[in-house]
Write a protein that holds these residues in place. Structure first.
Motif, PDB file in Angstrom:
ATOM      1  N   LEU A  55      -7.925  -2.409  -7.627  1.00  0.00           N
ATOM      2  CA  LEU A  55      -7.604  -2.997  -6.324  1.00  0.00           C
ATOM      3  C   LEU A  55      -8.252  -4.362  -6.183  1.00  0.00           C
ATOM      4  CD1 LEU A  55      -8.325   0.088  -4.019  1.00  0.00           C
ATOM      5  CD2 LEU A  55      -6.120  -0.597  -4.996  1.00  0.00           C
ATOM      6  N   SER A 111      -1.709  -2.813 -10.881  1.00  0.00           N
ATOM      7  CA  SER A 111      -2.775  -3.104  -9.926  1.00  0.00           C
ATOM      8  C   SER A 111      -2.165  -3.386  -8.571  1.00  0.00           C
ATOM      9  CB  SER A 111      -3.600  -4.314 -10.394  1.00  0.00           C
ATOM     10  OG  SER A 111      -2.836  -5.515 -10.259  1.00  0.00           O
ATOM     11  N   ARG A 168       0.839  -1.209   0.000  1.00  0.00           N
ATOM     12  CA  ARG A 168       0.000   0.000   0.000  1.00  0.00           C
ATOM     13  C   ARG A 168       0.869   1.252   0.000  1.00  0.00           C
ATOM     14  NH1 ARG A 168      -2.695   0.968   4.582  1.00  0.00           N
ATOM     15  NH2 ARG A 168      -2.173  -0.895   5.776  1.00  0.00           N
ATOM     16  N   ALA A 182     -13.055  -2.376  -4.310  1.00  0.00           N
ATOM     17  CA  ALA A 182     -12.060  -3.360  -4.732  1.00  0.00           C
ATOM     18  C   ALA A 182     -12.722  -4.641  -5.206  1.00  0.00           C
ATOM     19  CB  ALA A 182     -11.108  -3.676  -3.576  1.00  0.00           C
ATOM     20  N   LEU A 228      -6.399   3.997   0.539  1.00  0.00           N
ATOM     21  CA  LEU A 228      -6.534   2.910  -0.425  1.00  0.00           C
ATOM     22  C   LEU A 228      -7.572   3.263  -1.482  1.00  0.00           C
ATOM     23  CD1 LEU A 228      -5.481  -0.031  -0.884  1.00  0.00           C
ATOM     24  CD2 LEU A 228      -7.535  -0.810   0.303  1.00  0.00           C
TER      25      LEU A 228
END
Length: 314
Positions: A229, A133, A121, A254, A222
């Motif tokens: 994601l 990705s 991250r 995600a 995020l």
């Protein structure tokens, strides 16, 4: 930590030191079979190493993906400094960006397992254009559960007071009283686990533990990342609360994978199924990347399937 069931290198896999702008890193590099579909960089978890992905490398390579698992700085076969500053979040993230560049394949797919997800991250936030990705495997933007926090605090405290060998023996004794007694481990695996523990820097173990304990909820950060994601974990995950992982997947839009019957290390217990789920996601992510090439990538305005273009549950 993942515990490999075999130490045999898959076919077409090389073990070597990847030379980067930030030093050399021990890697296992599994070449793709047939037409290459992409490259993935695999980051291991706390007290783990590149060998945690041994069972996964073969299926990924057979699916057409070059898969490179790495020991981070101070981890197992990669040297590392003794100082605390070397294991801060930004330093580890810069290492990952340098590793991705050194692979020479352009932007790569990035996967972090457990603590490796925290590092992944940070790298994606630092240099989003380096990655096609981001996959968090058995790892969340939130905090680990209370029993794991207690365990990490105890381990850090023991390392500050006791010889490393003594801490190793105590850790193995505790494991033998829990779900994974020593008698289930072949001698070569026990020898490997001890060697990995002894070669990993105390500063790395302490620094990684400190980051795990102090990592704030990173869901908002995020969600702001401009790349597809993927949050994947087993339904028997025991380090991060599964409800929190599911919530993070929903909030960030995600792609969401839950592997039935898997615990904290699907990379060991369910490598074939996990590889199939990962490669399906990466194929879609590559299509999104191709479609957006030539224009600046930006975070979609709204979360969910419409925002990411990849959201789904497996």
């Amino acid at each position: 930590m993942s515990k490999p069931r075999s130490l045999a290198l898959p076919p077409r896999t090389r073990a070597y030191r990847l030379v980067t702008a930030r030093g050399g890193f021990a890697v296992l590099d599994r070449e793709a079979v047939g037409a290459a579909r992409g490259t993935v960089l695999l980051l291991p978890g706390y007290t783990g190493s590149k060998e945690d992905f041994l069972a996964l490398l073969g299926p990924l390579g057979e699916a057409g993906y070059r898969a490179v698992a790495v020991d981070g700085r101070g981890q197992h076969e990669t040297p590392g400094p003794r100082g605390r500053a070397a294991y801060r979040r930004r330093a580890l993230a810069l290492d990952v960006v340098a590793q991705a560049a050194a692979l020479g394949d352009g932007p790569v797919h990035l996967l972090g397992h457990s603590f490796g997800g925290l590092v992944a991250r940070a790298a994606a936030e630092l240099a989003p254009d380096a990655f096609v990705s981001l996959t968090l495997l058995s790892s969340g933007p939130g905090r680990v559960n209370r029993p794991q926090r207690v365990r990490v605090r105890a381990l850090r405290g023991a390392l500050a007071l006791l010889p490393k060998e003594q801490v190793w023996r105590a850790t193995r004794w505790l494991d033998s009283r829990g779900e994974e007694p020593d008698v289930t481990d072949p001698p070569e695996i026990v020898a490997f686990l001890r060697r990995r523990w002894m070669t990993t820097r105390i500063a790395q173990l302490s620094g990684a533990g400190r980051l795990l304990l102090g990592d704030p909820d990173g869901t908002a950060a995020l969600a702001a990342l401009p790349m597809p994601l993927h949050i994947a974990y087993g339904d028997e995950e025991m380090v991060w609360p599964t409800a929190a992982l599911a919530a993070a997947a929903a909030l960030t839009g995600a792609h969401h994978t839950v592997l039935v019957g898997a615990g904290h290390s699907p990379n060991v217990s369910h490598p074939e199924e996990l590889a199939a789920r990962l490669t399906a996601f990466w194929d879609l992510a590559a299509q999104v990347s191709t479609a957006s090439s030539g224009a600046a990538r930006s975070r979609p305005a709204a979360p969910g399937a419409a925002g990411r273009g990849l959201a789904g549950t497996g």
